[in-house]
Design an enzyme around this catalytic site. Structure first.
Site, PDB file in Angstrom:
ATOM      1  N   ASP A  84      49.739  41.194  48.687  1.00  0.00           N
ATOM      2  CA  ASP A  84      49.981  39.974  47.918  1.00  0.00           C
ATOM      3  C   ASP A  84      50.056  38.738  48.826  1.00  0.00           C
ATOM      4  O   ASP A  84      50.538  38.835  49.959  1.00  0.00           O
ATOM      5  CB  ASP A  84      51.303  40.142  47.151  1.00  0.00           C
ATOM      6  CG  ASP A  84      51.386  39.224  45.965  1.00  0.00           C
ATOM      7  OD1 ASP A  84      50.405  38.521  45.671  1.00  0.00           O
ATOM      8  OD2 ASP A  84      52.445  39.202  45.318  1.00  0.00           O
TER       9      ASP A  84
ATOM     10  N   ASN B 140      43.689  42.305  36.878  1.00  0.00           N
ATOM     11  CA  ASN B 140      43.031  41.272  37.697  1.00  0.00           C
ATOM     12  C   ASN B 140      41.715  40.756  37.115  1.00  0.00           C
ATOM     13  O   ASN B 140      41.202  39.722  37.556  1.00  0.00           O
ATOM     14  CB  ASN B 140      42.791  41.769  39.137  1.00  0.00           C
ATOM     15  CG  ASN B 140      44.054  41.830  39.974  1.00  0.00           C
ATOM     16  OD1 ASN B 140      44.157  42.616  40.918  1.00  0.00           O
ATOM     17  ND2 ASN B 140      45.038  40.995  39.653  1.00  0.00           N
TER      18      ASN B 140
END
Ligand code: FPP
Length: 245
Positions: free
Chosen positions: A26, A74
């Site tokens: 991340d 995503n």
């Protein structure tokens, strides 16, 4: 890299090394934004770091490492960002021969059916080419979601019930586990999440039932070998009881 505990020095040499490490990569977008660059440049830098950390994890003695590369959620990102990520996966697999010298076994987890034919073919080729390597297994989670995975496992078992091969009351936790994408892979011992976020985000929710968590404020592209070692040493200090005392 060393940590001190009750007067005794814990180093990587005497640390308890997790068998299976999960990494949530991340902070790529923020890394790029800080530099005034497009998000996809952050992902490119993140992919470089993924390669470096994979090599380092092998040296440290980790046996399984899973990277969360693309979640089932995503797809909601802008098309050019999704395309950039898909291109990075293909590029990595195109350069695979270079990586196979490391003798790392490669596996993919997630629903492949929504990925391009060429990516699916490269995934199969890399799994086939690396299947006999056993120093470390690298799992790449692409179009992966933990809930989706459990649902997929349940559907497989439901089909067996429908065909009369299985009674509903005979379904066990082991059966659900064996039908996850990870099948024979041991549970996750340590989850590393950089970039300051402290959540699991649908990552291996079954396999992380007793995992230890390590959070860091460092953004993934900057999460280097020393940071990885800090996570291993922190894990080594933990007292895991698995529900016991
Ligand atoms: C989350 O950070 C990251 C991703 C959704 C993509 C992770 C993928 C890579 C690093 C590429 C890996 C490449 C290979 C070859 C496996 P974010 O973009 O959400 O960051 P932000 O929270 O700062 O916006």
């Amino acid at each position: 890299m060393a940590l001190f505990n009750r007067g005794s020095k814990i180093t990587l040499e005497n640390a308890k090394i997790p068998v299976h490490v999960g990494v949530i990569m991340d902070g790529n977008g923020r890394w790029a934004k800080k530099r005034g660059l497009p998000r996809k440049v952050g992902h490119r830098q993140g992919a470089q770091n993924f390669r470096a950390i994979t090599r380092h994890a092998k040296e440290v003695g980790v046996k399984y490492i899973t990277f969360y590369a693309f979640s089932t959620e995503n797809w909601k990102r802008p098309k050019d960002e999704v395309d950039a990520l898909m291109n990075l996966f293909e590029k990595y697999l195109d350069e695979l021969d270079d990586f196979l010298k490391e003798h790392v076994r490669i596996r993919f987890i997630g629903d492949r059916s929504k990925l391009s034919e060429s990516l699916q073919q490269k995934m199969l080729d890399s799994e086939r080419k690396s299947k006999d390597y056993d120093i470390m297994t690298l799992l790449l989670a692409i179009n992966y979601g933990g809930r989706d995975e459990i649902c997929h496992s349940c559907k497989t078992l439901a089909q067996q019930v429908k065909e009369g091969k299985l009674e509903p009351e005979d379904i066990t936790m082991d059966m659900i586990e064996q039908n996850l994408y990870t099948g024979d892979v041991p549970p996750v011992d340590l989850v590393i999440r950089p970039s300051g976020e402290q959540r699991l985000s649908n990552f291996m929710i079954w396999q992380c039932a007793y995992a230890e968590f390590y959070y860091s404020d460092i953004l993934w592209p900057d999460f280097n070998n020393d940071e990885f070692d800090k996570a291993i040493l922190a894990y080594s200090e933990r007292n895991r009881r698995f529900g016991g005392v």
